[in-house]
Design a protein around this motif. Structure first.
Motif, PDB file in Angstrom:
ATOM      1  N   GLY A 167       0.784  -1.235   0.000  1.00  0.00           N
ATOM      2  CA  GLY A 167       0.000   0.000   0.000  1.00  0.00           C
ATOM      3  C   GLY A 167       0.815   1.283   0.000  1.00  0.00           C
ATOM      4  O   GLY A 167       0.260   2.383   0.069  1.00  0.00           O
ATOM      5  N   SER A 168       2.149   1.170  -0.130  1.00  0.00           N
ATOM      6  CA  SER A 168       2.990   2.378  -0.090  1.00  0.00           C
ATOM      7  C   SER A 168       2.877   3.175  -1.393  1.00  0.00           C
ATOM      8  O   SER A 168       3.056   4.387  -1.398  1.00  0.00           O
ATOM      9  N   GLY A 169       2.580   2.468  -2.482  1.00  0.00           N
ATOM     10  CA  GLY A 169       2.477   3.140  -3.776  1.00  0.00           C
ATOM     11  C   GLY A 169       3.523   2.661  -4.782  1.00  0.00           C
ATOM     12  O   GLY A 169       3.785   3.327  -5.773  1.00  0.00           O
ATOM     13  N   LYS A 170       4.082   1.473  -4.541  1.00  0.00           N
ATOM     14  CA  LYS A 170       5.078   0.901  -5.467  1.00  0.00           C
ATOM     15  C   LYS A 170       4.509   0.738  -6.870  1.00  0.00           C
ATOM     16  O   LYS A 170       5.160   1.065  -7.839  1.00  0.00           O
ATOM     17  N   SER A 171       3.304   0.151  -6.948  1.00  0.00           N
ATOM     18  CA  SER A 171       2.730  -0.100  -8.274  1.00  0.00           C
ATOM     19  C   SER A 171       2.425   1.217  -8.958  1.00  0.00           C
ATOM     20  O   SER A 171       2.691   1.366 -10.162  1.00  0.00           O
ATOM     21  N   ALA A 172       1.894   2.175  -8.220  1.00  0.00           N
ATOM     22  CA  ALA A 172       1.607   3.493  -8.800  1.00  0.00           C
ATOM     23  C   ALA A 172       2.904   4.086  -9.352  1.00  0.00           C
ATOM     24  O   ALA A 172       2.923   4.623 -10.468  1.00  0.00           O
ATOM     25  N   ARG A 206      -7.892  -0.897  -1.921  1.00  0.00           N
ATOM     26  CA  ARG A 206      -7.560  -1.620  -3.146  1.00  0.00           C
ATOM     27  C   ARG A 206      -7.988  -3.090  -3.087  1.00  0.00           C
ATOM     28  O   ARG A 206      -8.533  -3.621  -4.030  1.00  0.00           O
ATOM     29  N   GLY A 214       0.960  12.444  -0.443  1.00  0.00           N
ATOM     30  CA  GLY A 214       0.036  13.429  -1.007  1.00  0.00           C
ATOM     31  C   GLY A 214      -0.772  12.812  -2.124  1.00  0.00           C
ATOM     32  O   GLY A 214      -0.998  11.597  -2.143  1.00  0.00           O
ATOM     33  N   ASN A 273       5.327   9.101  -0.179  1.00  0.00           N
ATOM     34  CA  ASN A 273       4.088   9.180  -0.959  1.00  0.00           C
ATOM     35  C   ASN A 273       2.936   9.530  -0.025  1.00  0.00           C
ATOM     36  O   ASN A 273       2.090   8.708   0.281  1.00  0.00           O
TER      37      ASN A 273
HETATM   38  P1  ADP Z   1       1.717  -1.108  -3.504  1.00  0.00           P
HETATM   39  O1  ADP Z   1       2.004  -1.560  -4.904  1.00  0.00           O
HETATM   40  O2  ADP Z   1       2.914  -0.487  -2.843  1.00  0.00           O
HETATM   41  O3  ADP Z   1       1.083  -2.152  -2.637  1.00  0.00           O
HETATM   42  P2  ADP Z   1      -0.185   0.645  -4.839  1.00  0.00           P
HETATM   43  O4  ADP Z   1       0.677   1.441  -5.725  1.00  0.00           O
HETATM   44  O5  ADP Z   1      -1.001  -0.444  -5.441  1.00  0.00           O
HETATM   45  O6  ADP Z   1       0.659   0.081  -3.581  1.00  0.00           O
HETATM   46  O7  ADP Z   1      -1.139   1.648  -4.029  1.00  0.00           O
HETATM   47  C1  ADP Z   1      -2.192   1.149  -3.206  1.00  0.00           C
HETATM   48  C2  ADP Z   1      -3.496   1.839  -3.603  1.00  0.00           C
HETATM   49  O8  ADP Z   1      -3.407   3.225  -3.250  1.00  0.00           O
HETATM   50  C3  ADP Z   1      -3.772   1.792  -5.099  1.00  0.00           C
HETATM   51  O9  ADP Z   1      -5.143   1.677  -5.290  1.00  0.00           O
HETATM   52  C4  ADP Z   1      -3.250   3.159  -5.582  1.00  0.00           C
HETATM   53  O10 ADP Z   1      -3.915   3.609  -6.740  1.00  0.00           O
HETATM   54  C5  ADP Z   1      -3.536   4.046  -4.389  1.00  0.00           C
HETATM   55  N1  ADP Z   1      -2.544   5.129  -4.237  1.00  0.00           N
HETATM   56  C6  ADP Z   1      -1.202   5.026  -4.215  1.00  0.00           C
HETATM   57  N2  ADP Z   1      -0.615   6.230  -4.024  1.00  0.00           N
HETATM   58  C7  ADP Z   1      -1.622   7.117  -3.914  1.00  0.00           C
HETATM   59  C8  ADP Z   1      -1.675   8.548  -3.732  1.00  0.00           C
HETATM   60  N3  ADP Z   1      -0.567   9.290  -3.588  1.00  0.00           N
HETATM   61  N4  ADP Z   1      -2.891   9.123  -3.691  1.00  0.00           N
HETATM   62  C9  ADP Z   1      -4.012   8.378  -3.825  1.00  0.00           C
HETATM   63  N5  ADP Z   1      -4.043   7.045  -4.011  1.00  0.00           N
HETATM   64  C10 ADP Z   1      -2.857   6.416  -4.058  1.00  0.00           C
END
Ligand code: ADP
Length: 196
Positions: free
Chosen positions: A12-17, A144, A177, A175
């Motif tokens: 949930g940190s935003g790695k995939s994003a 998610r 914001g 991440n």
């Molecule tokens: P990870 O791959 O690290 O587990 P994700 O990139 O999948 O995390 O992010 C988890 C969820 O939060 C996804 O649905 C993503 O779209 C959302 N998300 C990530 N970063 C942000 C952000 N800065 N603002 C809003 N939503 C975010």
């Protein structure tokens, strides 16, 4: 040799994003989670080794891996987890190396939730941590995955503590914001990686 960036962060940190953004910039991303699934697909030698080590019950009727049964088994028997990992970890590593070498983009990214935990960072030249508070991790992962907060907390507990990852990473992006805020921090890093 192509510059290899290791990208990591807790659930949930935003790695995939972050990795999707790098992909929009033309950078090839090798995803360790995807590789982990590929190497146990039907017909792969790692699946044959798992079958030989554990028995017929690890396969579904269609010959695919019974992930759920295997997960429950290794949860109960820590020794079984070691056996499983002695088969999967080398296969994952080998496949990651092959995919990294095959990449033709200016640099290449290995994204892995357990980059440091499994020493996959040794395959990289430089590491980037996508960091977020535990509250944000839980909130995003819950949104998610529709997992319970307890399940997500359990996964966070099983991963390397945030502070330790912060000490190991070469670059860190907080991440905390909007997604645009995340991308604005990634852009200068991307420019720097292009020069490597
Ligand atoms: P990870 O791959 O690290 O587990 P994700 O990139 O999948 O995390 O992010 C988890 C969820 O939060 C996804 O649905 C993503 O779209 C959302 N998300 C990530 N970063 C942000 C952000 N800065 N603002 C809003 N939503 C975010």
């Amino acid at each position: 040799m192509t510059f290899i960036l290791g990208l990591t962060g807790g659930i949930g940190s935003g790695k995939s994003a972050a990795s999707h953004w790098f992909e929009t910039q033309g950078i090839t991303v090798v995803d360790a989670d995807i590789v982990a699934r590929e190497i146990v697909a039907k017909g792969q030698s790692a699946l044959q080794q798992i079958h030989a080590a554990f028995g017929d019950w690890v396969l579904l009727d269609n010959g695919e891996l019974n992930r759920r049964a295997l997960r429950e088994h290794i949860f109960k028997y820590p020794e079984a987890r070691k056996t499983l990992e002695s088969i999967t970890h080398p296969a994952i590593r080998e496949s990651i190396i092959q995919q990294l070498q095959a990449a033709t983009s200016p640099y290449v990214i290995l994204v892995s939730p357990l980059l440091f935990e499994t020493n996959q960072h040794e395959l990289t030249d430089h590491t980037l941590l996508i960091d977020a508070s535990i509250d944000l991790q839980i909130q995003r992962a819950a949104m998610r995955d529709h997992q319970s907060i307890e399940q997500i907390e359990q996964i966070i507990q099983s991963q390397m503590p945030r502070e330790q990852k912060r000490r190991l990473a070469d670059d860190i992006v907080l991440n905390d914001g909007h997604l645009d805020h995340l991308y604005s921090h990634l852009r200068p890093l991307h420019e720097a990686y292009l020069k490597r």
